[in-house]
Design a protein around this motif. Structure first.
Motif, short mmCIF file in Angstrom:
data_model
loop_
_atom_site.label_atom_id
_atom_site.label_comp_id
_atom_site.label_asym_id
_atom_site.label_seq_id
_atom_site.Cartn_x
_atom_site.Cartn_y
_atom_site.Cartn_z
N ALA A 117 0.84 -1.26 0.20
CA ALA A 117 -0.06 0.06 0.09
C ALA A 117 0.87 1.28 0.12
CB ALA A 117 -0.84 0.17 1.12
N ARG A 118 2.07 1.22 0.75
CA ARG A 118 3.03 2.32 0.86
C ARG A 118 3.56 2.69 -0.73
NH1 ARG A 118 8.16 3.35 4.80
NH2 ARG A 118 8.98 5.34 3.94
N GLN A 119 4.04 1.51 -1.44
CA GLN A 119 4.42 1.75 -2.87
C GLN A 119 3.15 2.28 -3.68
OE1 GLN A 119 5.63 -2.47 -3.38
NE2 GLN A 119 7.86 -1.77 -2.43
N LEU A 120 2.24 1.77 -3.40
CA LEU A 120 0.99 2.38 -4.30
C LEU A 120 0.89 3.91 -4.16
CD1 LEU A 120 -1.54 -0.50 -4.13
CD2 LEU A 120 -0.18 0.17 -6.04
N ARG A 121 1.07 4.16 -2.71
CA ARG A 121 0.78 5.77 -2.37
C ARG A 121 1.99 6.63 -2.85
NH1 ARG A 121 1.02 5.17 2.95
NH2 ARG A 121 3.34 6.25 3.01
N ASP A 122 3.24 6.12 -2.52
CA ASP A 122 4.29 6.80 -2.84
C ASP A 122 4.85 6.94 -4.11
OD1 ASP A 122 4.07 7.20 -0.05
OD2 ASP A 122 5.88 6.24 0.58
N HIS A 123 4.55 6.07 -4.97
CA HIS A 123 4.94 5.83 -6.09
C HIS A 123 4.01 5.48 -7.05
CE1 HIS A 123 8.63 5.20 -3.63
NE2 HIS A 123 9.32 6.06 -4.39
N PRO A 124 3.00 6.14 -7.38
CA PRO A 124 1.80 5.90 -8.43
C PRO A 124 2.21 5.60 -9.72
CG PRO A 124 1.73 8.13 -7.62
CD PRO A 124 2.79 7.67 -7.03
N ALA A 125 1.78 4.71 -10.28
CA ALA A 125 2.25 4.33 -11.74
C ALA A 125 1.08 5.09 -12.66
CB ALA A 125 1.70 2.88 -11.94
N PHE A 126 1.85 5.55 -13.76
CA PHE A 126 1.27 6.50 -14.88
C PHE A 126 1.81 6.19 -16.14
CE2 PHE A 126 0.78 10.37 -17.33
CZ PHE A 126 -0.44 11.04 -16.60
N PHE A 127 0.88 6.25 -17.15
CA PHE A 127 0.85 5.78 -18.50
C PHE A 127 1.00 7.12 -19.51
CE2 PHE A 127 -0.05 4.40 -22.58
CZ PHE A 127 0.20 3.00 -22.52
N ARG A 128 2.13 7.34 -20.02
CA ARG A 128 2.23 8.45 -21.04
C ARG A 128 2.22 7.72 -22.36
NH1 ARG A 128 5.46 12.69 -18.66
NH2 ARG A 128 3.46 13.07 -17.96
N ALA A 129 0.97 8.02 -23.12
CA ALA A 129 0.60 7.25 -24.37
C ALA A 129 1.50 8.17 -25.51
CB ALA A 129 -0.62 7.46 -24.55
N TYR A 130 1.70 7.07 -26.35
CA TYR A 130 2.48 7.49 -27.70
C TYR A 130 1.67 7.26 -28.81
CZ TYR A 130 6.95 7.40 -24.70
OH TYR A 130 8.06 7.61 -24.17
N ASP A 131 0.91 6.19 -28.80
CA ASP A 131 0.22 5.54 -29.98
C ASP A 131 -1.05 5.01 -29.65
OD1 ASP A 131 -0.11 5.11 -32.71
OD2 ASP A 131 1.95 4.86 -32.88
N LEU A 132 -1.98 4.91 -30.75
CA LEU A 132 -3.16 4.14 -30.44
C LEU A 132 -3.12 3.05 -31.52
CD1 LEU A 132 -6.14 3.92 -28.89
CD2 LEU A 132 -6.93 5.55 -30.74
N LEU A 133 -3.21 1.67 -31.00
CA LEU A 133 -3.22 0.66 -31.95
C LEU A 133 -4.65 -0.12 -32.18
CD1 LEU A 133 -0.08 -1.08 -30.28
CD2 LEU A 133 -0.16 0.88 -31.87
N GLN A 134 -5.42 -0.01 -31.30
CA GLN A 134 -6.72 -0.52 -31.29
C GLN A 134 -7.78 0.37 -30.67
OE1 GLN A 134 -6.78 -3.88 -32.74
NE2 GLN A 134 -9.06 -4.11 -32.78
#
Length: 537
Positions: free
Chosen positions: A305-322
């Motif tokens: 839970a601490r890793q989720l809070r302190d280091h939230p994952a994020f997606f920076r999009a480059y391309d749309l495939l589908q």
């Protein structure tokens, strides 16, 4: 097990990529089902055998030989499976010529049906029946520790060459298949239909870039290209279909379990190509963390839970495939990009955004942007042809990467550790440091490549001749102002880090060259690295 052991032995001592491909194809051709399928799953690291753990193997060998002697042997060899395979005492019944070695399918199927209480006893009995190569293959099988220079892509290329099909067909099917892959081999041999991809949200083979060179700019018209920042994360693909969401690496490995916060936010039907980062919304904009922040989340089977809070994952999009049921990969990049912006606008902004496009009229304009990026987590620019379809592999002339020049420092070798596999007899993993106070070195990084085989022999000899302390497989080497070995170290980025004694962490360090000519006292100081951080923050 004997044929599998022979395969592992040949792969381990075959450096050539093409030769490895030939070995795999020959094995698939000669060995029947289900053995070849289990071998494929093992070397692809898709075979899970929970009935035996490394600690239990240590207990087994401790019952057969003096634990202290085994400890010395393990320190020297550097690999648990190899050490046990070589040190396991031969029984009288294990004489040469015995013909009762267990088969690979027998081992896998028996262990998968066994409990953790039963597993060690089974392994012990098989070790008594096998010769050293067979024991090594068995132990690698149960620990999953294969390190033979085989990438997931290369294994799939071997399958494609074996069946005379496109590797992209293999990649798109892969996550809907399971060992021992009888349907896959039937199709590849022409005796069965192509397997139906039963897995939802499949992986789509990624499009890769070439490093741009100076002469390329003379041939390319900037009007035909777009550009965007190259972010310092890891390339990933987010896919969702029929209520199933998955996150893949660029090689098709499913890492969904390690990033539940991001996977839970995949509220769409389609497939996105982009960069996995650690980032959070702050004051109306997205604050992107360093690669060191992302490392807190990588290579973990579970996340706290601490890793989720302190280091939230994020997606920076480059391309749309589908987009829904529509496959966009054949459309020009500029059209996909327009669709991408509309697509991402409907997603959770706490987890998704688009990589910004850069305005430029000439290559000189783009060079100026590349030299002065707005954020330290940027490692260069990507250049993409506007008309390019999304093609698997690395097509020429379509996408280019133009990375920033690496940072360089001079550092002093402090510690050396034995390598693994073919390097297990050499000190090939090096910890290096810089000066903080007169006479005080602080470690700032670790590297294990960037040098030739000839240079490895020279460094190994230096380590052995200049060892001052030993800590198991690690040696502390002489490192003073007037005596020591200086490395010129190249690295892609640097950030502050509370986890390291020096307070800094390097991104992708490697040995650039050996500085036998330079006195250690002239190596860089910690203040130099801190100024580098100040210059990019």
């Amino acid at each position: 097990m004997n044929r599998f052991a022979d395969l592992l032995d040949m792969l381990a001592f075959t450096p050539s990529r093409n030769a490895k491909l030939s070995l795999l194809q020959d094995y698939f051709r000669r060995v029947p089902d289900p053995e070849r399928g289990y071998a494929l799953a093992a070397i692809a690291r898709d075979l899970d055998i929970p009935a035996v753990k490394p600690a239990q193997l240590r207990e087994l060998i401790s019952s057969r030989m003096d634990p202290e002697l085994f400890g010395y042997s393990y320190d020297y060899v550097g690999d648990l499976a190899e050490t046990i395979a070589l040190a396991w005492p031969e029984k009288a019944v294990s004489r040469p010529g015995r013909n009762d070695a267990p088969g690979l399918a027998e081992v896998v199927e028996t262990l998968q049906a066994s409990s953790r209480r039963e597993g060690p006893g089974l392994v012990e009995a098989w070790l008594d029946r096998l010769d050293p190569p067979g024991r090594y293959a068995l132990l690698k099988l149960v620990t999953g520790g294969f390190r033979m220079g085989l990438s997931s892509r290369l294994i799939k290329q071997a399958l494609a060459a074996f069946g005379k099909v496109e590797v992209n067909e293999i990649e798109e099917l892969w996550h809907g298949l399971s060992a021992p892959y009888a349907d896959l081999f039937a199709w590849l041999e022409g005796s069965g239909p192509k397997p139906v991809n039963a897995g939802a949200a499949p992986f789509r083979p990624v499009m890769l870039s070439h490093a741009i060179e100076d002469r390329d700019f003379e041939k390319l018209d900037p009007a035909d290209f777009t550009a965007e920042w190259k972010w310092d994360g890891i390339r990933v693909q987010a896919a969702s279909e029929r209520g199933i969401s998955r996150l893949y690496t660029r090689t098709g490995d499913d890492i969904s379990a390690a990033f539940p916060d991001l996977v839970d936010a995949i509220a769409f039907d389609g497939a996105l190509d982009g960069e996995l980062l650690v980032a959070r919304s702050a004051g109306g904009h997205i604050e992107t963390g360093s690669f060191s922040d992302l490392q807190q989340r990588l290579n973990r089977k579970t996340v706290t839970a601490r890793q989720l809070r302190d280091h939230p994952a994020f997606f920076r999009a480059y391309d749309l495939l589908q987009d829904g049921e529509e496959d966009l990969r054949s459309k020009p990049f500029i059209e996909r990009r327009t669709r991408l912006e509309s697509f991402v606008a409907g997603l959770n902004p706490e987890r998704f955004d688009c990589s910004a496009m850069l305005a430029f009229d000439s290559w000189d304009d783009l060079a100026a942007l590349r030299a002065d990026p707005p954020y330290p987590v940027i490692e260069g620019v990507m250049i993409k042809r506007k008309s390019a379809p999304y093609l698997p592999g690395r097509p020429k002339g379509e996408w280019f990467k133009w990375k920033r020049d690496p940072f360089l420092i001079d550092a002093v070798l402090m510690y050396a550790q034995r390598g693994h596999g073919k390097r297990s007899g050499f000190y090939s993993d090096y910890t290096f440091g810089v000066w903080r106070e007169p006479g005080e070195l602080v470690p700032v990084g670790k590297a294990y490549f960037g040098f030739t085989d000839e240079e490895l022999l020279e460094i190994d000899k230096y380590v052995r001749n200049n060892t001052i302390e030993r800590f198991g497989p690690v040696r502390s080497v002489r490192a003073a102002a007037d005596k020591g070995l200086v490395f010129e170290v190249a690295f892609e980025g640097i950030a502050r880090s509370s986890r390291h004694k020096s307070g800094v962490a390097m991104r992708f360090p490697r040995i650039n060259r050996l500085r036998w000519d330079k006195p250690p006292g002239e190596a860089d100081r910690l203040e130099t690295l801190e100024r580098m951080i100040d210059g990019i923050e």
